[in-house]
Enzyme design. Structure first.
Site, PDB file in Angstrom:
ATOM      1  N   ASN A 134       0.820  -1.112   0.118  1.00  0.00           N
ATOM      2  CA  ASN A 134      -0.020  -0.078  -0.032  1.00  0.00           C
ATOM      3  C   ASN A 134       0.769   1.232  -0.032  1.00  0.00           C
ATOM      4  OD1 ASN A 134      -2.555   1.146   2.399  1.00  0.00           O
ATOM      5  ND2 ASN A 134      -2.331   1.576   0.272  1.00  0.00           N
TER       6      ASN A 134
ATOM      7  N   CYS B 105      -5.375   5.955   7.945  1.00  0.00           N
ATOM      8  CA  CYS B 105      -4.754   5.009   7.454  1.00  0.00           C
ATOM      9  C   CYS B 105      -3.818   4.158   7.969  1.00  0.00           C
ATOM     10  CB  CYS B 105      -4.038   5.394   6.332  1.00  0.00           C
ATOM     11  SG  CYS B 105      -3.174   4.610   4.927  1.00  0.00           S
ATOM     12  N   GLY B 106      -4.176   2.968   8.229  1.00  0.00           N
ATOM     13  CA  GLY B 106      -3.440   2.022   9.147  1.00  0.00           C
ATOM     14  C   GLY B 106      -1.943   1.481   8.657  1.00  0.00           C
TER      15      GLY B 106
ATOM     16  N   ASN C 280      -6.229  10.482   0.066  1.00  0.00           N
ATOM     17  CA  ASN C 280      -6.489   9.270  -1.003  1.00  0.00           C
ATOM     18  C   ASN C 280      -5.803   9.763  -2.189  1.00  0.00           C
ATOM     19  OD1 ASN C 280      -7.891   7.397   0.377  1.00  0.00           O
ATOM     20  ND2 ASN C 280      -9.608   8.572   0.655  1.00  0.00           N
TER      21      ASN C 280
ATOM     22  N   THR D 270      -6.356  -0.434   7.839  1.00  0.00           N
ATOM     23  CA  THR D 270      -7.611  -0.177   8.784  1.00  0.00           C
ATOM     24  C   THR D 270      -8.683  -1.437   8.213  1.00  0.00           C
ATOM     25  OG1 THR D 270      -8.332   1.550   7.141  1.00  0.00           O
ATOM     26  CG2 THR D 270      -7.491   2.000   9.269  1.00  0.00           C
TER      27      THR D 270
ATOM     28  N   CYS E 276      -4.705  -2.873   3.033  1.00  0.00           N
ATOM     29  CA  CYS E 276      -5.340  -1.535   3.641  1.00  0.00           C
ATOM     30  C   CYS E 276      -5.453  -1.971   5.226  1.00  0.00           C
ATOM     31  CB  CYS E 276      -6.751  -1.410   3.330  1.00  0.00           C
ATOM     32  SG  CYS E 276      -7.740  -0.119   4.060  1.00  0.00           S
TER      33      CYS E 276
ATOM     34  N   ASN F 243     -14.919   1.722   2.437  1.00  0.00           N
ATOM     35  CA  ASN F 243     -13.770   0.832   2.030  1.00  0.00           C
ATOM     36  C   ASN F 243     -14.355  -0.428   2.016  1.00  0.00           C
ATOM     37  OD1 ASN F 243     -11.276   2.768   2.065  1.00  0.00           O
ATOM     38  ND2 ASN F 243     -12.237   3.104   4.216  1.00  0.00           N
TER      39      ASN F 243
END
Ligand SMILES: N[C@@H](CCC[C@H](N)C(=O)O)C(=O)O
Length: 274
Positions: free
Chosen positions: A11, A81-82, A72, A214, A212, A185
């Site tokens: 990511n 955003c994890g 984004n 999260t 992703c 999402n």
């Protein structure tokens, strides 16, 4: 403008250092930076700004020195955003702006605590997931029922019966805008064994991504939650995504995400490019 490129389980992000908050980073600039053919290419942008210099985060300045301004790829903002926060933390340590150890990062979703060494994986206290009941999405004419979860940002995590690789995620899953007024999402996951999931995701504002953070927590919530009481049992989940593997842990109070954060390149954006 300086930039650093990094990723967490593929990511990927353009990191833009802006300690004094002097940069007017417009949605159009973000979209151009993230363009994979005409720009640098990324799923999102991480603007690194001192919390006291970030208009939208000033109230958090007593609790965290740095604010993660996440955008984004289409230029829209997101609360959290994890994967990005791990890469953000790794950048701060690499740049000498923070020491290895444990400290807070301010985000639009509030304070998140990160923990990291001089190198290696980064752990994040992602907060208590909020279980919001069931929801539905449609992909390629097929309906999926899943679990709505807030990780600060909105998720719908749907179990699927077969390998996630078989899904067609070339288009955004259709969802009811009345249920998801802020967008959502959408994760698709399959339980592979005890505490082990595979997952793919279609992200709000970025399309299908290789991971992703999260979303991995939301998928583990969906796999584990007692749907009658909303209780998330204590436990550890390994989540495989197309870009790698992360670990999600629940302890009855909060959720923790652990995974890689890699810095790849750095350079300057040409002033005549904009
Ligand atoms: N990739 C991120 C989530 C980024 C934000 C998301 N697209 C949204 O709009 O909420 C992650 O690792 O959590």
């Amino acid at each position: 403008m300086r930039f650093v490129k990094g990723h967490g389980t593929e990511n990927d992000f353009v990191i833009v250092p802006d300690p004094d908050g002097s940069l007017d980073l417009t949605p159009a600039m973000v979209a151009r930076l993230c363009d994979r053919r005409a720009g640098i290419g990324a799923d999102g942008v991480l603007r690194v700004v001192r919390t006291k210099a970030a208009a939208e985060a000033g109230a958090l300045a007593d609790d965290a020195e740095w604010f993660m301004d996440y955008r984004n790829a289409d230029g829209s903002v997101a609360e959290m955003c994890g994967n990005g926060i791990r890469v953000f933390a790794r950048y701060l340590v690499d740049a000498g702006l923070a020491a290895p150890g444990e400290w807070n990062v301010a985000t639009r979703a509030g304070i998140r605590r990160v923990s990291l060494g001089a190198d290696g994986d980064v752990s994040v206290d992602m907060g208590a997931p909020v279980y919001l009941g069931q929801g539905r999405a449609e992909v390629a004419g097929r309906a999926y029922t899943g679990v709505r979860v807030s990780m600060g940002n909105p998720h719908l995590a749907c179990p699927v019966p077969g390998p996630v690789a078989e899904l067609d995620l070339s288009r955004a899953p259709a969802v009811d805008p009345a249920v998801f007024p802020e967008g959502v999402n959408v994760e698709f996951f399959r339980v592979l064994g005890d505490g082990h999931l595979e997952m793919r995701v279609y992200e709000r504002g970025s399309g299908e991504t290789r991971s992703c953070g999260t979303g991995t927590v939301a998928a583990a919530v969906a796999a584990a939650v007692d749907r009658d009481t909303g209780t998330i049992p204590e436990g550890v989940w390994t989540v495989d995504v197309p870009g790698g593997r992360v670990t999600v842990a629940f302890d009855g109070q909060t959720s923790r995400l652990r995974g890689p954060a890699v810095l790849v390149a750095e350079g300057d954006i040409r002033p005549d490019w904009w």
